[in-house]
Design a protein around this motif. Structure first.
Motif, mmCIF file in Angstrom:
data_model
loop_
_atom_site.group_PDB
_atom_site.id
_atom_site.type_symbol
_atom_site.label_atom_id
_atom_site.label_comp_id
_atom_site.label_asym_id
_atom_site.label_seq_id
_atom_site.Cartn_x
_atom_site.Cartn_y
_atom_site.Cartn_z
ATOM 1 N N GLY A 270 -4.652 -19.273 -3.563
ATOM 2 C CA GLY A 270 -4.004 -20.530 -3.930
ATOM 3 C C GLY A 270 -2.965 -20.382 -5.012
ATOM 4 O O GLY A 270 -2.161 -21.282 -5.248
ATOM 5 N N ARG A 271 -2.970 -19.231 -5.693
ATOM 6 C CA ARG A 271 -1.953 -18.948 -6.727
ATOM 7 C C ARG A 271 -1.704 -17.446 -6.681
ATOM 8 O O ARG A 271 -2.298 -16.684 -7.438
ATOM 9 N N ASP A 272 -0.798 -17.043 -5.780
ATOM 10 C CA ASP A 272 -0.690 -15.626 -5.460
ATOM 11 C C ASP A 272 0.734 -15.096 -5.620
ATOM 12 O O ASP A 272 1.694 -15.855 -5.747
ATOM 13 N N ARG A 273 0.807 -13.766 -5.592
ATOM 14 C CA ARG A 273 2.084 -13.057 -5.642
ATOM 15 C C ARG A 273 2.060 -11.988 -4.560
ATOM 16 O O ARG A 273 1.013 -11.414 -4.267
ATOM 17 N N THR A 274 3.207 -11.721 -3.968
ATOM 18 C CA THR A 274 3.337 -10.652 -2.981
ATOM 19 C C THR A 274 4.388 -9.660 -3.460
ATOM 20 O O THR A 274 5.478 -10.066 -3.879
ATOM 21 N N SER A 275 4.051 -8.382 -3.412
ATOM 22 C CA SER A 275 4.982 -7.322 -3.796
ATOM 23 C C SER A 275 5.452 -6.584 -2.548
ATOM 24 O O SER A 275 4.653 -6.337 -1.628
ATOM 25 N N LEU A 276 6.724 -6.226 -2.521
ATOM 26 C CA LEU A 276 7.281 -5.527 -1.369
ATOM 27 C C LEU A 276 8.379 -4.575 -1.808
ATOM 28 O O LEU A 276 8.893 -4.670 -2.928
ATOM 29 N N VAL A 277 8.706 -3.650 -0.936
ATOM 30 C CA VAL A 277 9.802 -2.725 -1.173
ATOM 31 C C VAL A 277 10.602 -2.635 0.113
ATOM 32 O O VAL A 277 10.045 -2.627 1.209
ATOM 33 N N PHE A 278 11.934 -2.602 -0.006
ATOM 34 C CA PHE A 278 12.782 -2.570 1.179
ATOM 35 C C PHE A 278 14.063 -1.810 0.860
ATOM 36 O O PHE A 278 14.390 -1.562 -0.305
ATOM 37 N N SER A 279 14.768 -1.443 1.905
ATOM 38 C CA SER A 279 16.072 -0.806 1.732
ATOM 39 C C SER A 279 17.101 -1.599 2.512
ATOM 40 O O SER A 279 16.779 -2.279 3.494
#
Length: 356
Positions: A270-279
């Motif tokens: 309900g109170r979240d964060r998403t981490s990602l990596v891209f090029s």
């Protein structure tokens, strides 16, 4: 002893017995949960813990502050989880580092904490199944990103399932009672940088010697009364050192963010964060094109950082943090659109947002 004081003490004794009975009941319930989950790991669910702690903080009537309530219940959950399934948590050692403090803040005191020599070793322990979880530093509010952690997140199959924010207070410590006899200062390079101005003002003549960790600095200072160390309070206690000057960090809000890694990420809390990596493909406007889906779907990006890619000279990958869980409809739609535009995309994990 007055009648009033005796009455209050008897009431405290009665309440303690009631608390103990309730704790035992909770522990038995946790044991039953472990039996139901048997063979269906993971036992530790970061999203569930976050929801419980938020709910209790909101229900808290006082006079205990919310942080104290969270600390008490985190320890209760830690011990009860140990009854379900003992946890193994790897961190950047040796004992007494800020990484250990962050690990204990996140998991309580019940797990088997495993000190690793390097951040790479923390990742390897989790990848090999020798540790259930790892805690690694990823950025400091003063000194910026921890590059090796970012590189390993890209290369490793592990997931990010949590984060910990730890306020960093640097202590000047020594075996001696004062700094008059000091001839050198040991500390980790980042800690020396975080105390740069204080050292320039107060101890400009002492050589500053970087070592592998603050705990190692404290160990060296413990062997030599002519040496000082800059480390955390836990290291001073561990190595029996006197704190000569407390809280010498230049920035009073100095904070390090740690990530919790595992073979799974977390469900939605309900109170979240998403981490990602891209090029990005190498063409004009590529970054704008990649970030456009986030704006279109109303997804807030809280961090964007570039790192040189391993694939070739002047090629880069981009690390981003966005608000929300990857299962949220808006986030899922934005990630789908991003994956169609990016040359490469890896979702590192979704996890509950840590308290400051």
């Amino acid at each position: 002893m007055s009648d009033e004081l005796l009455k209050l003490r008897n009431e405290i004794d009665r309440l303690d017995e009631e608390i103990l009975a309730r704790l035992s009941e909770r522990a038995r319930c946790a044991q039953r949960v472990g039996e139901v989950k048997k063979g269906n790991a993971p036992f530790y669910r970061p999203e569930r813990e976050a929801q419980v702690l938020r709910r209790l903080a909101e229900l808290n009537p006082g006079p205990l502050p919310a942080d104290a309530v969270k600390s008490v219940f985190r320890e209760i959950m830690s011990v009860c989880l140990g009854l379900e399934h003992p946890q193994r948590v790897a961190y950047l050692g040796p004992a007494g580092t800020f990484s250990e403090s962050a690990s204990r803040k996140q998991f309580g005191s019940a797990p088997n904490f495993m000190a690793m020599a390097t951040i790479e070793d923390v990742f390897r322990a989790v990848e090999a199944g020798n540790a259930d979880y790892g805690v690694v530093p990823v950025e400091n509010s003063t000194e910026g990103a921890v590059s090796i952690t970012l590189d390993l997140l890209l290369a490793s199959p592990v997931k990010v399932c949590g984060e910990v924010n730890l306020r960093i207070h640097q202590q000047l410590m020594s075996r001696a009672d004062g700094i008059g006899a000091a001839k050198r200062i040991y500390s980790h390079a980042q800690s020396l940088a975080q105390c740069h101005e204080w050292l320039n003002r107060n101890l400009p003549h002492l050589p500053r010697i970087p070592v592998a960790s603050n705990a190692e600095a404290a160990r060296l200072a413990g062997e030599d009364p002519e040496s000082c160390a800059i480390a955390g309070e836990a290291a001073a206690q561990l190595y029996g050192l006197n704190i000569l000057a407390p809280n010498i960090e230049d920035d009073p809000n100095n904070t390090t963010r740690f990530l919790v890694i595992a073979d799974h990420d977390a469900g939605a809390s309900g109170r979240d964060r998403t981490s990602l990596v891209f090029s990005a493909p190498n063409r004009p406007g590529a970054i704008h094109t990649l970030l456009e889906p986030l704006a279109q779907h109303g997804v807030d990006m809280t961090k964007l950082q570039s790192r040189p890619a391993q694939s070739g000279l002047w090629e880069y990958v981009f690390y981003a943090d966005i608000q929300g869980h990857q299962s949220d409809p808006a986030v899922a739609a934005a990630l789908k659109a991003l994956s169609e535009r990016a040359a490469f995309l890896k979702v590192l994990g979704s996890y509950p947002v840590a308290a400051i």
